[in-house]
Design a protein around this motif. Structure first.
Motif, PDB file in Angstrom:
ATOM      1  N   SER A 253       0.812  -1.220   0.000  1.00  0.00           N
ATOM      2  CA  SER A 253       0.000   0.000   0.000  1.00  0.00           C
ATOM      3  C   SER A 253       0.844   1.267   0.000  1.00  0.00           C
ATOM      4  N   ASP A 254       2.084   1.170   0.481  1.00  0.00           N
ATOM      5  CA  ASP A 254       2.951   2.352   0.519  1.00  0.00           C
ATOM      6  C   ASP A 254       3.778   2.509  -0.767  1.00  0.00           C
ATOM      7  N   GLY A 255       3.486   1.675  -1.777  1.00  0.00           N
ATOM      8  CA  GLY A 255       4.192   1.800  -3.046  1.00  0.00           C
ATOM      9  C   GLY A 255       5.430   0.929  -3.160  1.00  0.00           C
ATOM     10  N   THR A 256       5.802   0.257  -2.088  1.00  0.00           N
ATOM     11  CA  THR A 256       6.968  -0.626  -2.132  1.00  0.00           C
ATOM     12  C   THR A 256       6.558  -2.012  -2.640  1.00  0.00           C
ATOM     13  N   PHE A 257       7.555  -2.887  -2.829  1.00  0.00           N
ATOM     14  CA  PHE A 257       7.301  -4.238  -3.323  1.00  0.00           C
ATOM     15  C   PHE A 257       8.013  -5.243  -2.429  1.00  0.00           C
ATOM     16  N   THR A 258       7.308  -6.324  -2.106  1.00  0.00           N
ATOM     17  CA  THR A 258       7.888  -7.396  -1.293  1.00  0.00           C
ATOM     18  C   THR A 258       7.968  -8.670  -2.127  1.00  0.00           C
ATOM     19  N   LEU A 259       9.113  -9.336  -2.054  1.00  0.00           N
ATOM     20  CA  LEU A 259       9.324 -10.543  -2.837  1.00  0.00           C
ATOM     21  C   LEU A 259       8.214 -11.562  -2.598  1.00  0.00           C
ATOM     22  N   ARG A 260       7.701 -12.090  -3.698  1.00  0.00           N
ATOM     23  CA  ARG A 260       6.669 -13.132  -3.649  1.00  0.00           C
ATOM     24  C   ARG A 260       7.288 -14.498  -3.973  1.00  0.00           C
ATOM     25  N   ASN A 261       7.954 -14.592  -5.112  1.00  0.00           N
ATOM     26  CA  ASN A 261       8.663 -15.831  -5.453  1.00  0.00           C
ATOM     27  C   ASN A 261       9.668 -15.562  -6.573  1.00  0.00           C
ATOM     28  N   VAL A 262      10.603 -16.502  -6.731  1.00  0.00           N
ATOM     29  CA  VAL A 262      11.660 -16.395  -7.746  1.00  0.00           C
ATOM     30  C   VAL A 262      11.711 -17.699  -8.532  1.00  0.00           C
ATOM     31  N   GLU A 263      11.653 -17.590  -9.857  1.00  0.00           N
ATOM     32  CA  GLU A 263      11.862 -18.750 -10.724  1.00  0.00           C
ATOM     33  C   GLU A 263      13.262 -18.620 -11.324  1.00  0.00           C
ATOM     34  N   GLY A 264      14.102 -19.604 -11.090  1.00  0.00           N
ATOM     35  CA  GLY A 264      15.475 -19.541 -11.568  1.00  0.00           C
ATOM     36  C   GLY A 264      15.744 -20.578 -12.646  1.00  0.00           C
ATOM     37  N   THR A 265      16.358 -20.153 -13.749  1.00  0.00           N
ATOM     38  CA  THR A 265      16.744 -21.063 -14.825  1.00  0.00           C
ATOM     39  C   THR A 265      18.256 -21.083 -14.918  1.00  0.00           C
ATOM     40  N   VAL A 266      18.838 -22.278 -14.882  1.00  0.00           N
ATOM     41  CA  VAL A 266      20.284 -22.395 -14.882  1.00  0.00           C
ATOM     42  C   VAL A 266      20.842 -22.193 -16.286  1.00  0.00           C
ATOM     43  N   MET A 267      21.988 -21.515 -16.374  1.00  0.00           N
ATOM     44  CA  MET A 267      22.728 -21.348 -17.623  1.00  0.00           C
ATOM     45  C   MET A 267      23.927 -22.286 -17.584  1.00  0.00           C
ATOM     46  N   CYS A 268      24.172 -22.990 -18.681  1.00  0.00           N
ATOM     47  CA  CYS A 268      25.280 -23.930 -18.741  1.00  0.00           C
ATOM     48  C   CYS A 268      26.326 -23.459 -19.750  1.00  0.00           C
ATOM     49  N   TYR A 269      27.443 -24.153 -19.780  1.00  0.00           N
ATOM     50  CA  TYR A 269      28.473 -23.864 -20.775  1.00  0.00           C
ATOM     51  C   TYR A 269      28.152 -24.595 -22.071  1.00  0.00           C
ATOM     52  N   ILE A 270      28.414 -23.948 -23.187  1.00  0.00           N
ATOM     53  CA  ILE A 270      28.086 -24.525 -24.484  1.00  0.00           C
ATOM     54  C   ILE A 270      28.821 -25.831 -24.714  1.00  0.00           C
ATOM     55  N   ASP A 271      30.102 -25.883 -24.354  1.00  0.00           N
ATOM     56  CA  ASP A 271      30.892 -27.079 -24.645  1.00  0.00           C
ATOM     57  C   ASP A 271      30.552 -28.254 -23.741  1.00  0.00           C
ATOM     58  N   ARG A 272      29.755 -28.016 -22.692  1.00  0.00           N
ATOM     59  CA  ARG A 272      29.369 -29.097 -21.789  1.00  0.00           C
ATOM     60  C   ARG A 272      27.898 -29.477 -21.929  1.00  0.00           C
ATOM     61  N   GLY A 273      27.075 -28.508 -22.280  1.00  0.00           N
ATOM     62  CA  GLY A 273      25.673 -28.802 -22.525  1.00  0.00           C
ATOM     63  C   GLY A 273      24.856 -29.060 -21.270  1.00  0.00           C
ATOM     64  N   VAL A 274      23.650 -29.618 -21.490  1.00  0.00           N
ATOM     65  CA  VAL A 274      22.674 -29.824 -20.421  1.00  0.00           C
ATOM     66  C   VAL A 274      22.342 -31.312 -20.333  1.00  0.00           C
ATOM     67  N   GLY A 275      22.287 -31.828 -19.110  1.00  0.00           N
ATOM     68  CA  GLY A 275      21.971 -33.233 -18.891  1.00  0.00           C
ATOM     69  C   GLY A 275      20.485 -33.515 -18.949  1.00  0.00           C
ATOM     70  N   ALA A 276      20.126 -34.803 -18.797  1.00  0.00           N
ATOM     71  CA  ALA A 276      18.755 -35.247 -18.963  1.00  0.00           C
ATOM     72  C   ALA A 276      17.806 -34.628 -17.945  1.00  0.00           C
ATOM     73  N   GLN A 277      18.277 -34.304 -16.769  1.00  0.00           N
ATOM     74  CA  GLN A 277      17.418 -33.724 -15.730  1.00  0.00           C
ATOM     75  C   GLN A 277      17.477 -32.202 -15.680  1.00  0.00           C
ATOM     76  N   GLY A 278      18.055 -31.601 -16.718  1.00  0.00           N
ATOM     77  CA  GLY A 278      18.139 -30.147 -16.746  1.00  0.00           C
ATOM     78  C   GLY A 278      19.335 -29.601 -16.013  1.00  0.00           C
ATOM     79  N   LEU A 279      20.263 -30.483 -15.608  1.00  0.00           N
ATOM     80  CA  LEU A 279      21.477 -30.058 -14.916  1.00  0.00           C
ATOM     81  C   LEU A 279      22.582 -29.812 -15.939  1.00  0.00           C
ATOM     82  N   CYS A 280      23.465 -28.889 -15.620  1.00  0.00           N
ATOM     83  CA  CYS A 280      24.612 -28.651 -16.493  1.00  0.00           C
ATOM     84  C   CYS A 280      25.588 -29.823 -16.386  1.00  0.00           C
ATOM     85  N   ASN A 281      26.066 -30.308 -17.511  1.00  0.00           N
ATOM     86  CA  ASN A 281      27.013 -31.436 -17.533  1.00  0.00           C
ATOM     87  C   ASN A 281      28.373 -31.030 -16.956  1.00  0.00           C
TER      88      ASN A 281
END
Length: 281
Positions: A253-281
């Motif tokens: 109500s005072d114009g400020t913002f309070t964190l609700r939630n964060v969705e994080g997506t991992v970035m991997c290295y190109i030469d290693r790629g991404v594993g089957a579960q979405g983890l960086c190799n």
């Protein structure tokens, strides 16, 4: 705002029981055609004392198939045409043609008011421009090193051209990072506006060594829920390169913002790629 090409020093965020940290050295484009306002789109922060390079990260909410580099069927040769694309694969008309195991890249670490150049040759003529949230760039498997910078030939924005490796990466799993962020900060953060809140959240995942590159990759919006997207590129880890953080907040109500939630997506290295579960190799 002018486009951006070369490698600078980067940032990140852990996904699924994988250690958070990744090492990347990035340098800026030799062309002086980049003009991102660092005061608005970057953050220089120190990692909180409670943050540890070996801290386990977020719980997985999505998975990504195993990927590898495969040479795509040539589409359009690079030309003098300058185009802008948010979803490169769709712009190429390749979205339904790409095999499930093809390595695809996303633009990372660029401010929402800037673009990434696609060039006819490394450092050469600009033949396309990609938005900060562009995805679906398909590598041909050809790379070059120029003045210490790695360039990748890709299908993107309807052309075949070259992009600086400092600004592209394969994306892995998207996870709920709210608990991790709050634990690192020691409290649920509030801020005067979404930009300030985004910087605070990104700071919780930033690295001092190497120094993370932090950018506002998705413009702040305000409604019933506030939203902003932050890219943190560069972590002290040889697997995880960084994180894309989508920050949601509740307006007060005072114009400020309070964190609700964060969705994080991992970035991997190109030469290693991404594993089957979405983890960086």
């Amino acid at each position: 705002m002018e486009p951006k090409d070369r490698l600078p020093i980067g940032v990140s965020l852990l996904a699924l029981a994988v250690a958070i940290a990744a090492l990347v050295v990035a340098v800026s484009d030799s062309d002086s055609d980049d003009a991102v306002d660092e005061s608005e789109t970057s953050v220089t922060v120190s990692a909180p004392a409670s943050a540890s390079a070996t801290t386990q990260a977020f719980q997985t909410t999505t998975t990504v198939r195993t990927v590898q580099t495969l040479a795509p069927t040539p589409t359009t040769a690079a030309s003098s045409l300058v185009v802008t694309a948010t979803t490169a694969a769709e712009s190429d008309g390749m979205a339904d043609e790409m095999p499930d195991d093809r390595l695809v890249l996303a633009v990372v670490g660029i401010g929402y008011d800037s673009t990434l150049n696609v060039r006819e040759t490394p450092g050469g003529q600009v033949v396309g421009r990609l938005d900060s949230d562009a995805v679906g760039l398909v590598p041909t498997g050809t790379t070059r090193e120029v003045s210490g910078a790695i360039w990748y030939e890709v299908h993107a924005a309807g052309v075949v051209g070259w992009v600086s490796g400092g600004y592209v990466a394969p994306l892995g799993a998207t996870v709920d990072g709210t608990t991790e962020i709050v634990a690192r900060l020691g409290e649920t953060p509030s801020a005067a506006n979404m930009t300030a809140l985004g910087r605070t959240v990104a700071g919780a995942m930033a690295s001092e060594e190497p120094e993370s590159r932090v950018r506002i990759s998705g413009a702040p919006t305000v409604g019933d829920v506030g939203e902003i997207t932050m890219d943190v590129v560069g972590q002290p880890d040889d697997s995880v390169r960084g994180f894309r953080l989508k920050v949601f907040a509740t307006p007060n109500s005072d114009g400020t913002f309070t964190l609700r939630n964060v969705e994080g997506t991992v970035m991997c290295y190109i030469d290693r790629g991404v594993g089957a579960q979405g983890l960086c190799n």
